[in-house]
Design a protein around this motif. Structure first.
Motif, PDB file in Angstrom:
ATOM      1  N   THR A   1      -0.689 -12.874  -9.235  1.00  0.00           N
ATOM      2  CA  THR A   1      -0.758 -14.014 -10.262  1.00  0.00           C
ATOM      3  C   THR A   1       0.445 -13.465 -11.289  1.00  0.00           C
ATOM      4  OG1 THR A   1      -3.128 -14.268 -10.251  1.00  0.00           O
ATOM      5  CG2 THR A   1      -2.048 -14.736 -12.338  1.00  0.00           C
ATOM      6  N   ALA A   2       0.474 -11.992 -11.817  1.00  0.00           N
ATOM      7  CA  ALA A   2       1.326 -11.476 -12.376  1.00  0.00           C
ATOM      8  C   ALA A   2       2.855 -11.883 -11.864  1.00  0.00           C
ATOM      9  CB  ALA A   2       1.293 -10.156 -12.541  1.00  0.00           C
ATOM     10  N   GLU A   3       3.225 -12.249 -10.757  1.00  0.00           N
ATOM     11  CA  GLU A   3       4.282 -12.369 -10.006  1.00  0.00           C
ATOM     12  C   GLU A   3       4.901 -13.767 -10.204  1.00  0.00           C
ATOM     13  OE1 GLU A   3       6.121 -12.777  -5.385  1.00  0.00           O
ATOM     14  OE2 GLU A   3       4.401 -11.204  -5.961  1.00  0.00           O
ATOM     15  N   ARG A   4       3.747 -14.550 -10.159  1.00  0.00           N
ATOM     16  CA  ARG A   4       4.032 -16.306 -10.254  1.00  0.00           C
ATOM     17  C   ARG A   4       3.885 -16.719 -11.635  1.00  0.00           C
ATOM     18  NH1 ARG A   4       7.255 -17.056  -6.477  1.00  0.00           N
ATOM     19  NH2 ARG A   4       7.022 -19.289  -6.769  1.00  0.00           N
ATOM     20  N   PHE A   5       2.859 -16.166 -12.520  1.00  0.00           N
ATOM     21  CA  PHE A   5       2.658 -16.537 -13.677  1.00  0.00           C
ATOM     22  C   PHE A   5       3.312 -15.671 -14.532  1.00  0.00           C
ATOM     23  CE2 PHE A   5      -0.405 -18.688 -11.117  1.00  0.00           C
ATOM     24  CZ  PHE A   5      -0.438 -19.895 -11.669  1.00  0.00           C
ATOM     25  N   ILE A   6       4.459 -15.804 -15.226  1.00  0.00           N
ATOM     26  CA  ILE A   6       5.494 -14.801 -15.858  1.00  0.00           C
ATOM     27  C   ILE A   6       5.267 -15.222 -17.340  1.00  0.00           C
ATOM     28  CG2 ILE A   6       6.863 -14.521 -13.912  1.00  0.00           C
ATOM     29  CD1 ILE A   6       8.977 -16.086 -15.438  1.00  0.00           C
ATOM     30  N   ARG A   7       5.519 -14.083 -18.054  1.00  0.00           N
ATOM     31  CA  ARG A   7       5.852 -14.283 -19.505  1.00  0.00           C
ATOM     32  C   ARG A   7       7.323 -14.208 -19.704  1.00  0.00           C
ATOM     33  NH1 ARG A   7       0.717 -15.541 -21.928  1.00  0.00           N
ATOM     34  NH2 ARG A   7      -0.893 -14.531 -20.557  1.00  0.00           N
ATOM     35  N   ARG A   8       7.761 -15.139 -20.764  1.00  0.00           N
ATOM     36  CA  ARG A   8       9.194 -15.507 -20.946  1.00  0.00           C
ATOM     37  C   ARG A   8       9.352 -15.408 -22.381  1.00  0.00           C
ATOM     38  NH1 ARG A   8      12.506 -20.042 -21.872  1.00  0.00           N
ATOM     39  NH2 ARG A   8      14.651 -19.845 -21.620  1.00  0.00           N
ATOM     40  N   THR A   9      10.180 -14.716 -22.996  1.00  0.00           N
ATOM     41  CA  THR A   9      10.474 -14.641 -24.476  1.00  0.00           C
ATOM     42  C   THR A   9      11.817 -15.887 -24.727  1.00  0.00           C
ATOM     43  OG1 THR A   9      10.108 -12.189 -24.675  1.00  0.00           O
ATOM     44  CG2 THR A   9      11.348 -13.323 -26.422  1.00  0.00           C
ATOM     45  N   ALA A  10      11.086 -16.821 -25.208  1.00  0.00           N
ATOM     46  CA  ALA A  10      12.234 -17.840 -25.619  1.00  0.00           C
ATOM     47  C   ALA A  10      13.202 -17.405 -26.789  1.00  0.00           C
ATOM     48  CB  ALA A  10      11.553 -19.154 -26.205  1.00  0.00           C
TER      49      ALA A  10
ATOM     50  N   ARG B   1       4.021 -18.625 -21.399  1.00  0.00           N
ATOM     51  CA  ARG B   1       3.425 -18.235 -20.115  1.00  0.00           C
ATOM     52  C   ARG B   1       4.245 -19.436 -19.255  1.00  0.00           C
ATOM     53  NH1 ARG B   1      -1.482 -19.852 -16.901  1.00  0.00           N
ATOM     54  NH2 ARG B   1      -1.948 -17.933 -15.610  1.00  0.00           N
ATOM     55  N   LEU B   2       4.850 -19.052 -18.069  1.00  0.00           N
ATOM     56  CA  LEU B   2       5.289 -19.808 -17.264  1.00  0.00           C
ATOM     57  C   LEU B   2       4.939 -19.785 -15.722  1.00  0.00           C
ATOM     58  CD1 LEU B   2       9.102 -19.957 -18.351  1.00  0.00           C
ATOM     59  CD2 LEU B   2       7.306 -21.206 -19.283  1.00  0.00           C
ATOM     60  N   TYR B   3       4.725 -20.709 -15.157  1.00  0.00           N
ATOM     61  CA  TYR B   3       4.486 -20.666 -13.569  1.00  0.00           C
ATOM     62  C   TYR B   3       5.845 -21.004 -12.892  1.00  0.00           C
ATOM     63  CZ  TYR B   3       3.492 -21.702  -8.880  1.00  0.00           C
ATOM     64  OH  TYR B   3       3.390 -21.819  -7.397  1.00  0.00           O
ATOM     65  N   ARG B   4       6.227 -20.292 -12.102  1.00  0.00           N
ATOM     66  CA  ARG B   4       7.455 -20.333 -11.103  1.00  0.00           C
ATOM     67  C   ARG B   4       7.211 -20.961 -10.073  1.00  0.00           C
ATOM     68  NH1 ARG B   4      11.298 -14.909 -11.597  1.00  0.00           N
ATOM     69  NH2 ARG B   4      12.607 -16.280 -10.714  1.00  0.00           N
ATOM     70  N   THR B   5       7.532 -22.191 -10.058  1.00  0.00           N
ATOM     71  CA  THR B   5       7.328 -23.239  -8.872  1.00  0.00           C
ATOM     72  C   THR B   5       7.949 -22.654  -7.408  1.00  0.00           C
ATOM     73  OG1 THR B   5       9.162 -24.672  -9.088  1.00  0.00           O
ATOM     74  CG2 THR B   5       7.044 -24.872 -10.402  1.00  0.00           C
ATOM     75  N   GLY B   6       9.162 -21.962  -7.584  1.00  0.00           N
ATOM     76  CA  GLY B   6       9.795 -21.935  -6.327  1.00  0.00           C
ATOM     77  C   GLY B   6      10.784 -23.187  -6.018  1.00  0.00           C
ATOM     78  N   ASP B   7      10.650 -24.202  -6.941  1.00  0.00           N
ATOM     79  CA  ASP B   7      11.578 -25.386  -6.285  1.00  0.00           C
ATOM     80  C   ASP B   7      12.456 -25.361  -7.256  1.00  0.00           C
ATOM     81  OD1 ASP B   7       9.421 -26.427  -4.738  1.00  0.00           O
ATOM     82  OD2 ASP B   7       8.386 -27.248  -6.196  1.00  0.00           O
TER      83      ASP B   7
END
Length: 336
Positions: free
Chosen positions: A240-249, A256-262
């Motif tokens: 979960t921590a690997e794919r649902f990341i925290r990004r500072t804009a 909170r973002l989800y990395r789709t791999g797309d």
């Protein structure tokens, strides 16, 4: 009575706890590269947002009929079931396996006056190949496509053969509430079919390897933000921590973002085009497949020393190294 029901203490008084927006609504398992499928937990808030958006966008009316033909292990089945129930429409349940039978589906659409149906693009292509299916589907109001890339040729054929039927191309991973972007297909749609723009209360980001926004027209990884994101993977805080990341804009906001791999890019008009995968994951007839998962299963067979699995069109092909070259393909297929 001793105050117990079935061996469980019965509470004589006390509030009944109803589901809260943040509580899980469903869990659907998706494939994993380790060979161990992972359960994606989606909240009531996320799926309610998706269903309310769909009604606002398409306006399903009481009395309309939606065909439910997607197996319930695939998240499209969630809106096939609950959208009609929210709006007073009718669910028409296809027989098991009926989603693979174009003529049966067309007859079901005709006989039950179905107005709304979902198709994986590859299945839609097969459906359009049969004149009997096309004739039976003429009474539809709308067709929703998702699950894999919609080819311009399929779009063009659909709009030519069923000119009075709307065609909508939707996109979304299991790790969000079914779909996160949408696009209404038009006859003058050009050489590609975009996945469109974000639905209500969702945002899309196309980022480079440093998590910086890429310029217009540049390909990057598509990442998702908003209330439609899943809660994460059941029992897998590491993943979960690997794919649902925290990004500072840039404005300092932590999102909170989800990395789709797309891979994707923005067109000049702001619509998003799908551009492939960042890893080895593939889609076969709308189902997400990790070749590594199949490789892991094959490697467990005593006759397999090494293997590789590749996609070849709508088929998966396994290449195997065995001690004496005598591994039985049928046995290996049964093993996987």
């Amino acid at each position: 009575a001793d105050g117990r029901i079935g061996g469980v203490d019965r509470l004589a008084t006390g509030p009944v706890r109803h589901a809260a927006p943040e509580d899980p609504a469903y869990m659907i398992f998706t494939s994993g590269s380790t060979g161990k499928p992972k359960g994606v937990v989606v909240s009531h808030r996320a799926i309610a947002n998706r269903l309310l958006w769909m009604q606002e966008e398409y306006g399903l009316r009481p009395g309309e009929r939606v065909v439910h033909k997607t197996p319930y292990t695939f998240d499209v089945s969630v809106w096939e079931l609950f959208w009609p129930l929210l709006t007073g429409a009718t669910i028409v349940v296809a027989r098991p396996g009926g989603h693979r039978e174009p003529v049966y589906l067309a007859e079901l659409v005709r006989s039950e006056s179905v107005t709304t149906a979902h198709f994986v693009p590859s299945m839609l292509s097969v459906f359009l190949d049969d004149p009997r299916a096309v004739e039976g589907a003429a009474g539809l109001t709308r067709v929703v496509c998702s699950g894999e890339a919609l080819a311009p040729e399929v779009r063009n054929r659909f709009l030519r053969l069923l000119p009075g039927v709307e065609l909508h191309n939707l996109y979304g991973p299991t790790e969000a509430a079914v779909d996160v972007t949408s696009w209404h297909c038009r006859p003058d749609g050009g050489d590609t079919v975009p996945i469109g723009r974000p639905i209500a209360n969702m945002r899309t980001h196309i980022l480079d390897s440093r998590l910086a926004e890429v310029p217009l027209g540049v390909t990057g990884e598509l990442m998702l933000e908003g209330v439609g994101l899943a809660e994460g993977y059941h029992g897998r805080p590491d993943l979960t921590a690997e794919r649902f990341i925290r990004r500072t804009a840039p404005d300092g906001t932590v999102r909170r973002l989800y990395r789709t791999g797309d891979l994707a890019r923005y067109r000049a008009d702001g619509a998003i085009e799908y551009a492939g995968r960042t890893d080895h994951q593939v889609k076969i007839r709308g189902l997400r497949v990790e070749p590594g998962e199949i490789e892991a299963a094959l490697a467990e067979h005593p006759e397999v020393h090494a293997c590789a699995v590749l996609a070849r069109g709508e088929r998966l092909v396994a290449y195997v190294v065995s001690p004496d070259g005598a591994a039985d393909p049928a046995e290996l297929a049964r093993h996987t």
